[in-house]
Design a protein around this motif. Structure first.
Motif, short mmCIF file in Angstrom:
data_model
loop_
_atom_site.label_atom_id
_atom_site.label_comp_id
_atom_site.label_asym_id
_atom_site.label_seq_id
_atom_site.Cartn_x
_atom_site.Cartn_y
_atom_site.Cartn_z
N ILE A 272 8.24 -3.87 3.23
CA ILE A 272 9.26 -2.84 3.44
C ILE A 272 9.14 -1.70 2.44
O ILE A 272 9.42 -0.54 2.77
N ARG A 273 8.70 -1.99 1.25
CA ARG A 273 8.82 -1.01 0.17
C ARG A 273 8.05 0.28 0.40
O ARG A 273 8.36 1.30 -0.22
N PHE A 274 7.02 0.26 1.26
CA PHE A 274 6.25 1.49 1.46
C PHE A 274 6.37 2.04 2.88
O PHE A 274 5.65 2.96 3.25
N LEU A 275 7.30 1.52 3.70
CA LEU A 275 7.43 2.02 5.06
C LEU A 275 8.04 3.42 5.06
O LEU A 275 9.08 3.66 4.44
N PRO A 276 7.46 4.38 5.76
CA PRO A 276 8.01 5.74 5.80
C PRO A 276 9.39 5.75 6.47
O PRO A 276 9.63 5.04 7.45
N GLY A 277 10.29 6.56 5.93
CA GLY A 277 11.60 6.75 6.54
C GLY A 277 12.64 5.74 6.16
O GLY A 277 13.84 6.00 6.35
N ALA A 278 12.27 4.58 5.63
CA ALA A 278 13.25 3.55 5.29
C ALA A 278 13.70 3.62 3.84
O ALA A 278 14.67 2.96 3.47
N ASN A 279 12.99 4.38 3.01
CA ASN A 279 13.33 4.53 1.60
C ASN A 279 13.38 3.17 0.89
O ASN A 279 14.17 2.95 -0.01
N GLY A 280 12.54 2.23 1.34
CA GLY A 280 12.48 0.93 0.71
C GLY A 280 13.63 0.01 1.04
O GLY A 280 13.77 -1.05 0.42
N ASP A 830 8.21 11.41 10.05
CA ASP A 830 8.46 11.15 8.64
C ASP A 830 7.14 10.79 7.97
O ASP A 830 6.29 10.11 8.56
N VAL A 831 6.96 11.23 6.73
CA VAL A 831 5.76 10.89 5.97
C VAL A 831 6.17 10.38 4.60
O VAL A 831 7.24 10.73 4.07
N ARG A 832 5.30 9.56 4.03
CA ARG A 832 5.59 8.99 2.70
C ARG A 832 4.30 8.92 1.89
O ARG A 832 3.25 8.50 2.40
N TYR A 833 4.42 9.29 0.62
CA TYR A 833 3.31 9.23 -0.32
C TYR A 833 3.72 8.36 -1.51
O TYR A 833 4.80 8.57 -2.09
N ASP A 834 2.90 7.36 -1.85
CA ASP A 834 3.16 6.48 -2.99
C ASP A 834 1.98 6.54 -3.95
O ASP A 834 0.82 6.51 -3.51
N LYS A 835 2.29 6.58 -5.22
CA LYS A 835 1.26 6.53 -6.26
C LYS A 835 1.74 5.59 -7.36
O LYS A 835 2.85 5.71 -7.85
N GLU A 836 0.86 4.64 -7.70
CA GLU A 836 1.19 3.68 -8.75
C GLU A 836 0.29 3.92 -9.96
O GLU A 836 -0.94 3.93 -9.85
N ASP A 849 9.29 10.59 0.04
CA ASP A 849 9.56 10.21 1.42
C ASP A 849 10.22 11.41 2.11
O ASP A 849 11.36 11.74 1.80
N ILE A 850 9.49 12.07 2.99
CA ILE A 850 10.00 13.28 3.66
C ILE A 850 10.37 12.91 5.09
O ILE A 850 9.50 12.56 5.89
#
Length: 889
Positions: A272-280, A830-836, A849-850
């Motif tokens: 769930i944590r990286f799904l776009p639009g759900a904000n985790g 919706d798009v999401r970008y994650d960087k660790e 998360d846009i």
């Protein structure tokens, strides 16, 4: 490490001689093997240094010659046996090729205590001369070799250390550590289960230590070795998730074990944590699955298979909780890190679930004691979250989580400066959990949950100081409140599960605590609801397994609630004061049988429940038989079918005479039918198709004239309502290397019949809903994902005319046929970008998360102009970016 059991063929009779050959080597390298000349004047006096191998003598050509050791590597003596002064002989089977290279090594008679691993680690660094056949030609060989460990002759440790995964600090076991020393000497060590490694008997000088590979970014470090000193080294390796198989996550897992639910779609916390639009958010992510319609503005409960949100329930480990979202849809009231998975059951589930017509969203908590202590602090546009989880001994864990919004802290001073007497919404939630798991006493789990939401509009202060600083922490006083809304609950959940033997298990669960909702208007008018509810579940069950083809489940599900309701609008009408209190009891018994006949599985169950209130004036029994069939074919996939009755009791005000209700109402019923098929294809694609039909009966209808405000006797509630819902759910899931994709589509129709037996659309009918998600992991721990949503708009009742009221000088609408209009279709990308960013002991995550990146115009609710001559629709959110930060250790 070479550990395979590949048999190397020998030639010209050498195998007959070599199979029974064995030599003995002391753990101390200065005591050379029989093949070496120990009188060599260049031998070292340091017991840590291996002797220089003696040259191999010439071999007569009329004899076969066994391989001989030409280089002896020091041994990393197991630490505990060394401290205890224990030794051992490890018998090895070695495969050596015609060039003298060691192809494989295997322990033929394991001795344990780390000796086997140390022997295999050491033998890989040995060098051999090849075997010779009778003609003097090199030949492959299969020999037996004994490595002797003697504690008094153990080599001196030169380097020791630990290898951990950076960020999460998890020990990395069975990892190869390479050491390159002076004159290109090479050594190898293997980490144990705690990530520990050691190098013994190294020459003085600089050694280059290298670790990594297999998804772990390689890392080198130079260490200076000096006689009489031990160099300590702690290495942290960064995992590149794009290169690591451990990063490949399955987005939606269809449970294949013997469950009573025909359709269970589960999402884990990591998914769930990286799904776009759900904000985790654990529950918002459910909206991506088949069968879930979109609610206006994304707020409110879930619309599951064409039923109203209040026809579905939200549960934690099978126990119902009062609300699931803060302010109807901002975020879930329980921290996602307390949840292992969210099980979405759209229909035809087992008899342990009841009291609702529609689906179930069951948040299942983690039952495993964590491997390590962890915690994080995160912040996004809406709130900040703190989570800490700590081990208590080897069998327990304690966790605490708190979350609070800060819109009120930021906006209230600004609103006050502009003389806007609105308090921004404020919410918080808090959870404390203790988990203890032991073989003797089973699993015990105590979980405290607290949630609180507040919002208000204030009047001008009486002292005229309009710019006075508002108190954002305490409830508003009644003398300056125009409007106030508060909803809160405090629940504690106990869960105890224990094995009884022979496959039987016992589970006892209890959920209890108060909840309240208050709505105030103008400081004197109030609507309040308070309840103290308790749910107790006792189950004894045995699941189907390869040893037990017949499973059983017997349970008691007892629910009781003391509820108080107050409606006081005396400032408008002195007689408009109503107070009600209800005591509700609802015990249920259920039994379920699961029978496995090779590829066929049959599940039958019966749930019987009794609902009573007002000291027995209301008495409603229900009987809910359910049956499910599942057939598994390796070639064709899994086929499933089921049917059952599901019941929901009417609302309390509809039943109580004191509130104008009808005590002899029956329970509302849904007769559900489901057929489905799923199959996993070789190309990492999983297909799922489910058809469903629900026949709704005995629905509670409002009194016939309840919509007419001039009718003093509108009549009574009755069970004459009925309707139907039917549709098709499809899902395609792809899981490839670093890429996951999900395409879900639902086609359905939800209708109800009016009192004239005319079929009409239900207000939550959405005939088509399509969701497409694609997420990919890139190198350097970057993830990029997108979600496309397209669906029909909700029905609405159009205005066909208007009437002007001369008494109040206002227009009054004349509505057309109920729910005969439909809002425009919804479309959003919706798009999401994650960087660790990974550091040795912690990680830092950034995501953007846009939502609605194309800024599409979507109508959410229909409104009209003041004279009802034109429609003025309310639009949804425009392009809406959310930035989140998270630091975790």
């Amino acid at each position: 490490m070479l550990r395979n059991d590949k048999v190397i063929p020998t030639t010209k009779g050498i195998s007959m001689l070599l199979f029974f050959f064995s030599t003995f080597l002391l753990a101390n390298p200065d005591e050379a093997p029989p093949e070496q000349d120990t009188s060599d004047e260049n031998s070292s006096d340091n017991p840590s240094d291996p002797p220089t191998p003696a040259p191999v003598e010439s071999i007569p050509v009329d004899k076969t010659t066994l391989p001989s050791v030409v280089f002896v590597a020091p041994i990393n003596y197991p630490e505990r046996p060394l401290q205890e002064g224990r030794g051992a002989d490890v018998r090895l089977e070695l495969h050596i090729d015609s060039d003298g290279q060691l192809l494989s090594a295997r322990v033929s008679e394991p001795v344990g205590d780390g000796f086997d691993e140390a022997a295999l680690e050491a033998i890989e660094n040995y060098r051999f001369s090849p075997a010779l056949d009778a003609l003097g030609n090199p030949a492959p060989a299969h020999i037996e070799y004994v490595l002797r460990f003697e504690p008094q002759k153990a080599p001196v440790v030169a380097i020791k250390g630990t290898l951990r995964e950076a960020g999460i600090r998890r020990p990395l076991s069975q990892q190869t550590i390479d050491a390159l020393g002076p004159e290109q000497q090479q050594r190898t060590a293997i980490t144990d289960e705690n990530g520990l490694f050691r190098f013994s008997g190294l020459e003085d000088g600089e050694w280059i230590i290298r670790a990594g590979g297999g998804g772990l970014i390689p890392k080198t470090q130079t260490v200076r070795v000096q006689s009489g000193q031990i160099a300590e080294l702690n290495l942290y390796l960064i995992r590149d998730k794009a290169q690591s198989q451990a990063a490949d996550l399955t987005m939606v897992v269809e449970e294949e074990q013997a469950t009573a639910e025909l359709t269970v779609r589960s999402l884990s916390r990591d998914e769930i944590r990286f799904l776009p639009g759900a904000n985790g958010d654990v529950v918002k992510a459910i909206q991506n699955l088949p069968g879930v319609a979109r609610s206006p503005f994304g707020f409110g409960g879930l619309i599951i298979r064409g039923l109203a949100p209040d026809n579905s329930s939200y549960q934690i480990d099978g126990m119902q909780i009062p609300i699931i979202f803060h302010f109807g849809g901002l975020t879930t009231v329980i921290n996602s890190d307390s949840i292992s998975e969210v099980a979405y059951l759209p229909g035809n589930y087992g008899v342990r679930y009841g009291r609702q017509l529609g689906g179930v969203v069951d948040m299942r908590t983690k039952e495993l004691v964590p491997e390590r202590d962890r915690g994080y602090l995160s912040a996004d546009l809406f709130h900040s979250t703190l989570f800490i989880e700590k081990k208590v001994g080897s069998e327990g864990a304690f966790s605490i989580s708190g979350r609070r919004s800060y819109a009120d802290v930021i906006l209230n001073p600004v609103l006050q400066d502009f003389n806007i007497n609105v308090r921004a919404p404020r919410y918080y939630d808090f959870q404390v959990r203790y988990l203890h798991k032991s073989p003797q006493y089973g699993t015990f789990d105590a979980f405290l949950m607290v949630s609180d939401d507040r919002f208000s509009i204030l009047g001008a202060p009486e002292d005229g100081t309009e710019n006075a600083e508002p108190d954002t922490t305490s409830p508003p006083s009644t003398d300056d409140t125009v409007l106030s809304y508060v909803t809160a609950f405090q629940k504690i959940r106990f869960n105890w599960k224990k094995d009884l033997g022979n496959g039987w298990k016992n589970q006892l669960s209890l959920l209890t605590g108060p909840q309240n909702l208050t709505f105030e208007l103008l400081g004197e008018n109030e609507l309040s609801y308070r309840a103290l509810s308790t749910q107790l579940r006792q189950e004894v069950f045995r699941e189907v397994s390869s040893e037990t083809p017949v499973g059983w489940r017997f349970g008691l599900d007892f629910y009781t609630s003391k509820e108080d309701f107050t409606l006081d609008f005396s400032s408008f009408d002195p007689e408009f004061i109503q107070e009600y209190d209800f005591l509700v009891l609802s015990p249920a018994l259920y039994a379920e049988n699961t029978a496995q006949f090779q590829s066929l599985q049959l599940i039958t169950g019966l749930r019987g429940e009794l609902f009573t209130m007002d000291a027995g004036d209301v008495l409603i029994p229900t009987f809910e038989p359910r049956v499910a069939l599942r057939w598994l074919s390796e070639d064709l996939g899994t086929f499933r079918a089921g049917a059952g009755i599901f019941a929901q009791f009417p609302a309390l005000d509809q039943l109580s005479e004191s509130s104008g209700g009808t005590p002899d109402l029956a329970a509302e019923k849904s007769i559900q039918y489901t057929v489905g098929w799923n199959k996993t294809l070789p190309s990492n694609v999983r297909l799922d198709v489910t058809a469903f039909y629900s026949d709704l009966k005995d629905l509670v209808r409002n009194p016939p004239s309840s919509d007419d405000p001039f009718d003093s006797d509108p009549g009574e509630y009755d069970n004459t309502g009925y309707g139907r819902v039917y549709g098709l759910e499809t899902q395609v899931q792809y899981r490839g290397e670093n890429t996951i994709g999900l395409l879900s589509a639902t086609f359905s129709r939800s209708t109800r019949f009016n009192r004239r037996d005319e079929e009409r659309l239900f207000r939550y009918d959405q005939p088509y809903i399509i969701n497409a998600i694609l997420s990919r992991q890139f190198p350097k721990n970057v993830r990029l994902g997108a979600r496309l949503r397209y669906g029909a708009g909700n029905p609405y009742t159009p205005v066909v005319n208007r009437v002007y009221n001369l008494s109040n000088h206002r227009f009054r609408p004349v509505y057309g046929e109920r729910d005969s209009g439909r809002l425009p279709a919804f479309l959003s990308l919706d798009v999401r970008y994650d960087k660790e960013f990974v550091f040795n002991r912690w990680t830092f995550n950034v995501y953007i998360d846009i939502q609605n990146i194309t800024n599409a115009t979507n109508v959410e609710v229909m409104q009209w102009s003041y004279d009802y001559t034109a429609e003025e629709p309310i639009q949804g959110l425009p392009l809406f970016p959310i930035i989140g930060l998270k630091g975790e250790y």
